[in-house]
Design an enzyme around this catalytic site. Sequence first.
Site, short mmCIF file in Angstrom:
data_model
loop_
_atom_site.label_atom_id
_atom_site.label_comp_id
_atom_site.label_asym_id
_atom_site.label_seq_id
_atom_site.Cartn_x
_atom_site.Cartn_y
_atom_site.Cartn_z
CG ASP A 249 48.57 31.45 44.64
OD1 ASP A 249 47.67 31.00 45.36
OD2 ASP A 249 48.65 32.64 44.30
CE1 TYR B 116 53.65 32.83 45.69
CE2 TYR B 116 52.69 33.23 47.85
CZ TYR B 116 52.54 32.99 46.51
OH TYR B 116 51.29 32.93 45.98
CG ASP C 72 42.72 30.75 43.13
OD1 ASP C 72 43.13 30.06 44.09
OD2 ASP C 72 42.25 31.89 43.26
CG ASP D 139 52.89 29.65 28.24
OD1 ASP D 139 53.45 28.57 28.55
OD2 ASP D 139 53.35 30.43 27.37
CE LYS E 110 56.98 31.63 29.75
NZ LYS E 110 55.95 31.43 28.72
C1 IPM Z 1 46.82 30.64 48.95
C2 IPM Z 1 46.84 32.14 49.11
C3 IPM Z 1 48.13 32.60 49.74
C4 IPM Z 1 49.26 32.23 48.78
C5 IPM Z 1 48.22 34.10 50.10
C6 IPM Z 1 47.06 34.56 50.90
C7 IPM Z 1 49.50 34.39 50.84
O1 IPM Z 1 46.58 32.77 47.90
O2 IPM Z 1 47.07 29.93 49.94
O3 IPM Z 1 46.54 30.16 47.86
O4 IPM Z 1 49.50 32.94 47.80
O5 IPM Z 1 49.92 31.22 49.04
MN MN Z 2 45.93 31.39 46.33
#
Ligand code: IPM
Ligand code: MN
Length: 357
Positions: free
Chosen positions: A243, A141, A247, A219, A187
């Site tokens: 990240d 990032y 999710d 993975d 990885k």
């Molecule tokens: C998160 C989001 C952010 C990230 C983006 C919006 C910059 O996806 O906080 O999970 O990737 O950190």
């Molecule tokens: Mn995110």
Amino acid sequence: MELKVAFLPGDGVGPEVTESARGVLDALGDRFGFSVRGSSHPVGWSAVQQGYDSLPDATLQACLEADAVFLGAVGHPNADGVPPGQRPEAALLRLRSELGCWANLRPLKVGEELVDRSALKAERVRGTDLLVVRELAGGLYYGEPRGSENGHAWNTLRYEEGEVGRIAELAFDLAERRRGRVTSVDKANVLETSRLWRDVVAEVGRARPGVALEHMFVDRAAMELVLNPTRFDVIVTSNLFGDILSDEAGALAGSLGVLGSASLGGRSDLYEPVHGSAPDIAGCGTANPMGALSSVALMLRHTFALEEAAEALDDAVRATLAAGIWTADLATPADEPVGTDAFTAQVRDRLGRSEES
Ligand code: IPM
Ligand code: MN
Ligand code: NAD
């Protein structure tokens, strides 16, 4: 006790879930004897629409002066064409960096009331209780150089020993207070940065004989999360992997709208739901505020040491679900879903109720 909190509602569903978080925090204050000195500040695409930068100086200043910052979400489809540094997401990355937050905690606990809402079969997901510890200040990032020209684009993945060491130490600290297990995700079969990551985490682990450490390729970790989520306790990983895996963790709970997060280690602590601005449902009043409320509970615990209030909030959310009250993302065809405000009102109704009965 006075809690100084800067609220950054942001874009899309951000303002909707921030209003829920703010209302519940005020209600908890009345019940548990603290007051909230809250202020609200523009960020993201909505700040740009008002003629500011995506992270206005005054907003950053207010965040630096607050004890804790709550951010709803940033991001808008219309921002897709703007230069990278002016994107709403860049405001969030800069905010994390200016505050100095390097550790992002993203807990997932699938309680009995949620097991039937998970993307997984109930018997697979039952008992899942894990914590993603995401490195937040480095990695892909923030690595330089980065750029693009003439059909060519590049980013740099870079980690320093010290950055890995401090997040590893924190992961072990947290595991010691949980079930004593750390899974470090990397990885290392491909990336130099991951080999450094693995060496440093292993070194930290040698001084923590009470915690079981395993290393896992990312993975495989993505697969194990779906096949066998109960095997995980603390997952420690780099910025990008964390990240993505968090999710995926959201899907285990049935919706990304469920997860909250704490970003720690900086001048002020930053709290944000894991989800984004959800443009597909923004303005409909249907967003699930659970991620925002979970972030409030994390704030009460980590910044203000108000454990009792945090527990009352978690209990009230659980009791609301147990009463069959669901937002649309979690509702089955047999349920009549409620909107953000109605869900929030039900939670507020239940704050501290078990205590009184
Ligand atoms: C998160 C989001 C952010 C990230 C983006 C919006 C910059 O996806 O906080 O999970 O990737 O950190
Ligand atoms: Mn995110
Ligand atoms: P998203 O998290 O916004 O949405 C993904 C899916 O989950 C959508 O279908 C959405 O409706 C659903 N969802 C998300 N939050 C929900 C909630 N509270 N209740 C019910 N459903 C919910 O991810 P995306 O669509 O990939 O990204 C949209 C925008 O958000 C992009 O601009 C992205 O950069 C941004 N984003 C911001 C943050 C943040 O501010 N922390 C985090 C992730 C994405």
